[in-house]
Enzyme design. Sequence first.
Site, PDB file in Angstrom:
ATOM      1  N   ALA A   1      54.209  46.210  55.873  1.00  0.00           N
ATOM      2  CA  ALA A   1      52.900  45.569  55.781  1.00  0.00           C
ATOM      3  C   ALA A   1      51.949  46.417  54.955  1.00  0.00           C
ATOM      4  O   ALA A   1      51.938  47.647  55.089  1.00  0.00           O
ATOM      5  CB  ALA A   1      52.318  45.368  57.181  1.00  0.00           C
ATOM      6  N   SER A   2      51.165  45.765  54.102  1.00  0.00           N
ATOM      7  CA  SER A   2      50.120  46.416  53.317  1.00  0.00           C
ATOM      8  C   SER A   2      50.718  47.545  52.466  1.00  0.00           C
ATOM      9  O   SER A   2      51.521  47.271  51.578  1.00  0.00           O
ATOM     10  CB  SER A   2      49.019  46.911  54.268  1.00  0.00           C
ATOM     11  OG  SER A   2      47.893  47.316  53.552  1.00  0.00           O
TER      12      SER A   2
END
Length: 364
Positions: free
Chosen positions: A139-140
Amino acid sequence: MLFSALSKAFTAALALAAPISAASLQPVTNFGSNPNNVLMYIYVPDKVAANPSLIVALHYCTGSAQAYFSGTTYKTLADQLGFIVLYPESPRSGKCWDVNSPETLTHNAGGDSLGIVSAVRWAISKYAVPTNKVFATGASSGAMMTNVLVGAYPDVFAAGSAFSGVAYGCFAGASEWNSQCAEGQLIKTAQAWGDQVRSGYPGYTGARPKMQNWHGTVDTTLYYQNLVEENKQWSNVFGISFAQNVTNTPLNGYTKMVYGDGSQYVAYSAQGVGHTVPEQEAVVLDWFGITGGQGGSTTSKAGVTSTATPKATSVPAPTTSAPAAGGGTVAKWGQCGGQGWTGATACGNGSTCQVVNAYYPQCL
Ligand SMILES: *[C@@H]1O[C@H](CO)[C@@H](O)[C@H](O)[C@H]1NC(C)=O
Ligand SMILES: *[C@@H]1O[C@H](CO)[C@@H](O)[C@H](O)[C@H]1NC(C)=O
């Protein structure tokens, strides 16, 4: 007789009290070349499947191996399905990944990516993981690293799934954070993005890992334009074109953008969702071919296909799903501030908003 019955009852009670799973997240050291001293943890379930799959699960900025281990459901799924999960942890104080150095962007050249891949190679050998069952997700910042790993190590990974990242090479440069890229102002042609991936491993002619990218349309940390750039990049790498949209998949308001026959590259556009696109572990495992069925294609890099038919595009218009934040309270691990953030800043469940990184303060 009575004693025997009591004893049996006692034994049964003991058995009930025994932990369901004794396995836990364990640190790993001495796993090979690791020039940046990436920290490494592994989760090996009590019952490892024969020929187990290996997933590299990569945290966001300010995150940690433990936070990502606790904040996703891969542990429970590993207990059920017998795969192994590596949880690398950034060695830097801001806990972002090195997705910018020339070393990390180049095959076997160094940087965080080499440290991660060294642990992968170690785990493949130790747990007899088939080399076509190695996957990356995150994520991210971890999504950016997923793009980097799939780009620079196409021989190591069979598939990637990235939640709210940027194209491979978009952060390239001296600095750990690239505002131009983050804000969606680093625009290139599909050819240029594709060339950048190919330059990560010059001369590589083998199959490329299948890839999926997820992104929220109202992301103010890594702007939505980054999905557009990722789409250009990976469709060029595979030499395929946009084919069709499948609406309200896998959630209401999400659109699955299918490229080619959908076996090599897909993108998920999450209408009204901000930087925190809730991870869809079931769809990810389908994409990796660890499970079959619901929504994902189980085509592997080797080209073996068995898949669910996507739903037709004539589903009723999506209801915009609520952004992860907005008013009210942010769940633990959620974003609670940062540049351009317009969502909620109050944290729930005993967590507090911690500004470790100007772009992605989190409820921790
Ligand atoms: C497909 O869906 C995306 C995301 O909603 C949208 O931007 C795009 O215009 C759609 N393309 C077509 C041809 O409908
Ligand atoms: C708090 O935790 C409970 C149980 O895990 C969850 O259902 C709820 O949504 C959480 N609320 C917030 C604001 O994080």
